[in-house]
Scaffold this active site. Structure first.
Site: not given
Ligand code: 13P
Length: 248
Positions: A9, A11, A93, A95, A163, A169, A208
């Site tokens: 991904n 992003k 996701h 985010e 996730e 991250g 990660s």
């Protein structure tokens, strides 16, 4: 047997020159025994697809709308993603859930639209740090799983990515036991709901994933691959992850 999947991904990162990594992945993995999908930003999808002729790399989008078409400025229709030759789309996701308030029901509607268009929906779920520390991670996962996955899902049209938000991250990951517990719970719930088909649905871990922790993560039961963010941006990092998955 579930075919393993390494999904990247990007992003809101990448560029046309950065797509050269597809050529590098081709050279490094000519006979790839696992599925590999890269999900670049929407404006790069067409360029990315031009780089995949004769390549094991498939291309996916990072989001789609729940409707087939219409007055939705800035959104992307799943049938259009399929029409250009992409095969996957990430939905839900964390985010997007955080930035746009996407609910489980909206995520399920997007996944259903993707599946209706012939795409494989990669549905993301995952707990926050507070939820993990309060001991509620498994409950949260169960609720998100029940609410975010459309009833018409099949192993050919659905991938679930676990996730944990706090692992994205950050360089932190859950312990291997914690990942294994979540994946076992997801497998049990999918089997309850979909019967034998639930055994064949692929479950990814994301958060990660790096070349140096991939071996341990891929050795876990019910981990069928990874959804990789930062380490999918270069062949130097993504290729060893594909190798680790291929050898797991
Ligand atoms: P990182 O691999 O950069 O932690 O990102 C994970 C992720 O959000 C993939 O969707």
């Amino acid at each position: 047997m579930r075919r393993k999947l390494a999904a990247g991904n990007w992003k809101m990162n990448g560029s046309i020159p950065a797509l050269d990594m597809i050529r590098k992945l081709n050279l490094a993995h000519p006979e790839c025994p696992v599925d590999v999908v890269l999900c670049p930003p929407a404006p790069l999808l067409g360029h990315a697809l031009q780089n995949t002729a004769g390549s094991p790399v498939m291309i996916g989008a990072q989001d789609c709308h729940a409707e087939e078409k219409g007055a939705h400025t800035g959104d992307t229709a799943a049938p259009l993603i399929a029409e250009i030759g992409a095969t996957h789309v990430i939905v839900g996701h964390s985010e997007r859930r955080a930035a746009y308030g996407e609910t489980d029901a909206q995520v399920a509607a997007k996944a259903a639209a993707a599946q209706a268009a012939g795409l494989i929906a990669i549905v993301c779920i995952g707990e926050s740090l507070d939820e993990r520390e309060d001991g509620r991670a498994l409950d949260v996962i169960e609720t998100q799983l029940a609410g975010s996955i459309p009833s018409g899902s099949a192993p050919e049209t659905l991938v679930v990515a676990y996730e944990p938000i706090w692992a994205i991250g950050t360089g932190k990951t859950p312990t291997m036991d914690e990942i294994a517990d979540v994946h076992a719970r997801m497998r049990a719930k999918l089997s309850d709901r979909f019967g034998a088909a639930g055994e064949s649905m692929r479950l990814l871990y994301g958060g990660s994933v790096k070349p140096d922790n991939a071996d341990n993560i891929f050795a876990l039961d019910n981990v069928d691959g990874a959804l990789v963010g930062g380490a999918s941006l270069s062949a130097e990092d993504f290729s060893p992850i594909i190798t680790a998955l291929s050898e797991s």
